[in-house]
Design a protein around this motif. Structure first.
Motif: not given
Length: 715
Positions: A685-689
């Motif tokens: 959960g530490l990076a987005t698309m």
């Protein structure tokens, strides 16, 4: 070369390496096709078909496969060897298609994408009611990602599921499903922009690689009755005359019949020093006339010229894939489905344990975006092609990526002596006269040997450099196995080996040297000796030393020459082992013995002159032909051809192989490292698309740019 069983097609506009792999696989499954190889670096498809099948039917089947997988790609007959005109530069392809594309602007080509961006900005910036906003997002998404969705759905129906289009469709449609409308559109937009840049980078790379290899002249100045006429090189026949002006590239192989000039041969040999050519000298297509007008009589038609053979060789080289290329292709087929499976688990397992579905579904979708192995599938073939192109600029033709890769694992180098480490031409290298000066000594020797056709006799006459007046020779007798007895200016001259002097009861010098010792006596008095030797090449010792510095453990020399001469040469060059007085079949036996004792996964290189060493060149792991620029035998038998007659070029080939491998490893480690890191960050959960798209498209772009570094050998 193309035969009735082998033909070539160019796939104009093919910018997707993954699609190239699919096309190649499908064509190989066509009935009647024995083997098909699609070279992504040149967009050239080489097809070997069975004797019993019709070529037109196979071509029709190929076009159907290409239309199904890549509808925008144009299939054309390959008319010429590799060159920039055969590359498709961001959709700008040859022929009618080329002209149509060029007339269309970027804005017209990408109207749907630009309109989608405009609608996306309106929906994002203005306060609009929710149903209308969602509708605008949907319209924007379809305009921006319509082509991706269409391709993905088409491939799914054909059983081609796990590619970048499928991954982007699932990820963005999933984002829509959980209400992440702006991010789904933004990710698709970023992906499309990245694809545009990636296509541009790939085609620029192809152009820069191919332009280095396009060394053909585009016209010839044909001498006709009505004057000099500019024509295409293919129109010139053998025996016709052409004029080559200063600054022009020689269009066809031939012989100089008028004028002299300095030629820049670097495009063929890698040699930077211009070469002087005069009347009677051979000139090769691809060289550049630097300073003066010359007239050339053509000796080979365009298709058989040296430059045509070289381009054909480099073109075909990329079809021989290295193990790394094969591994990456297989890896991509396994890797993508595995990552898709992990993404499903990432969405399902936490949800079954009570976690929020939308959160973990978003992470799984982002995980999918990053999984595409494009960076490796695109950059690895380009890297090998760049490496082969870079080697050719150094005067080294390597017949395939497999041989380029194999040069990284050389344990033993076996050299033939004559023509490889030595020049293969006899010369007078030393004179020691007694009781007369060198001029008189050489004059007696030249006149006595002038009636003989032996190479040693010829070398003595050539060293004299004056016209022989045969009336001065009144008697001549060849003494088999010993030498010659002649009467010159009324004086009896004996010239030959030590046995001849002993037979004449004359004391002669004991000489230990690399060459052949020729003794001379005049009127029964010993007059001294000269040494005729096959000169060691200028860079031979440096080449042996550098090979050892490059990690080659064993350097062997094989020769048919006498043991004494062979040992002297080996001692001067610091060769580890030497085997002398060998016949061609005995050279093969020695190489086979060396092959039998090599380390696992290591290779034995044999370096010969390419003329009488064909059996050994073929038997070694890697056969290297020296000075093969004009030798059909060398090009046929060897895996590597050193176009400049210099053993040091082998060191350049190994350096090029090591540099190319380093660049490919950088790409592999960088691409996989970034992807794995982003996958972990996404799962946590530490990076987005957004980060996921960068890890896909951005990494591919950087890897492609890095691959082109293989074009230039570091000094």
């Amino acid at each position: 070369m193309e035969t009735n069983r082998v033909f070539k097609l160019v796939l104009m506009g093919l910018n997707c390496a993954n699609c190239a792999n699919k096309i190649e696989t499908r064509i190989n499954h066509l009935e009647g096709v024995e083997e098909a190889t699609l070279n992504f670096s040149t967009n050239q498809l080489t097809v070997l078909i069975k004797d019993t099948v019709n070529k037109d039917e196979i071509v029709g089947g190929i076009k159907q496969i290409v239309k199904q997988l890549e509808p925008d790609v144009v299939v054309k007959e390959s008319e010429t060897a590799i060159g920039p005109h055969n590359m498709c530069h961001h959709g700008e392809c040859g022929g009618d298609h080329d002209e149509k594309v060029k007339t269309r602007s970027f804005f017209v080509e990408n109207i749907a994408l630009l309109l989608g961006v405009f609608i996306f900005i309106i929906a994002s910036l203005f306060a609009i009611e929710e149903p209308v906003k969602i509708a605008l997002y949907v319209v924007s998404y379809l305009l921006i990602g319509g082509e991706v969705l269409q391709t993905a759905l088409r491939n799914i129906f054909r059983g081609e599921i796990f590619d970048e289009n499928f991954l982007m469709m699932v990820a963005t449609v999933g984002a829509f499903a959980i209400g992440e409308y702006p991010e789904a559109i933004a990710v698709m937009l970023f992906y499309e922009i990245g694809e545009l840049f990636q296509g541009y980078a790939v085609n620029r790379s192809r152009k820069s690689i191919s332009s280095l290899l396009d060394i053909r002249a585009d016209h010839a100045n044909l001498v006709t009755k009505s004057g000099v006429k500019e024509v295409v090189p293919e129109a010139v026949l053998i025996g016709e005359w052409i004029v080559v002006k200063p600054g022009e590239r020689i269009p066809l192989d031939g012989e100089v019949i008028e004028g002299e000039c300095y030629l820049d041969t670097s495009a063929l040999t890698g040699e930077s020093v211009p070469r002087l050519v005069r009347v009677g000298d051979e000139v090769l297509a691809g060289c550049i006339n630097t300073n003066a007008l010359i007239t050339v009589r053509v000796t080979k038609v365009a298709g058989e010229s040296t430059v045509a053979r070289i381009l054909e060789l480099v073109e075909n080289a990329s079809s021989k894939k290295a193990e790394t290329e094969k591994f990456i292709t297989k890896f991509a087929r396994i890797y993508t489905p595995v990552v898709v499976g992990l993404a499903v688990l990432l969405a399902v397992v936490p949800t079954m344990m009570g976690a929020d579905l939308s959160t973990w579904l978003y992470r799984a979708l982002s995980f999918l975006v990053v999984s595409c192995p494009c960076a490796l599938v695109v950059s690895i073939p380009l890297g090998f092609f760049a490496g082969l192109g870079g080697a050719s600029k150094q005067g080294v033709l390597i017949k395939g990526g497999n041989y380029l890769e194999a040069l990284n694992h050389v344990e033993t180098v076996v050299f033939d002596k004559t023509g490889t480490l030595t020049a293969g031409v006899f010369k007078v290298t030393q004179m020691n006269p007694m009781g007369m000066d060198e001029t008189q000594f050489l004059e007696f020797a030249a006149y006595a040997e002038s009636q003989s056709t032996h190479p040693i006799a010829t070398s003595i006459v050539e060293a004299y450099r004056q016209v022989i007046d045969s009336t001065r020779i009144t008697a001549y007798e060849e003494i088999a196995g010993h030498g010659i007895k002649a009467t010159v200016d009324g004086k009896q001259v004996l010239i030959g080996n030590k046995k001849l002097m002993t037979q004449a009861h004359l004391e002669s010098e004991e000489v230990e040297t690399i060459g052949t010792v020729i003794h001379l006596a005049v009127n029964g008095v010993y007059a001294g000796y000269m040494v005729i030797s096959d000169e060691i090449k200028e860079n031979a010792k440096m080449a042996v030393t550098k090979l050892k510095q490059q990690g080659i453990k064993r350097i062997v020399m094989l020769t048919g020459d006498h043991v004494g001469v062979a040992n002297k040469v080996a001692e001067e060059l610091l060769v580890d082992e030497v085997y002398a007085e060998l016949l061609p079949d005995q050279k093969v036996e020695h190489v086979e013995a060396i092959l039998g004792h090599k380390s696992k996964d290591k290779h034995v290189v044999f370096v010969g002159d390419g003329m009488n060493d064909a059996p050994v060149l073929a038997r070694a792991d890697i056969g290297v032909a020296m000075g093969g620029i004009g030798s059909d035998a060398a090009i046929e038998a060897a895996d590597v051809v050193l176009m400049e007659d210099d053993p040091l070029a082998l060191c350049k080939a190994i350096e090029q192989a090591k540099q190319t491998r380093a660049i490919l490893y950088q790409n592999i480690i960088f691409a996989l490292g970034i992807k794995v890191l982003v996958m972990i960050l996404v799962a946590c959960g530490l990076a987005t698309m957004w980060a996921a798209v960068f890890a896909d498209v951005g990494v591919t772009l950087l890897a492609v740019i890095n691959s082109t570094r293989a074009l230039k050998l570091r000094k």
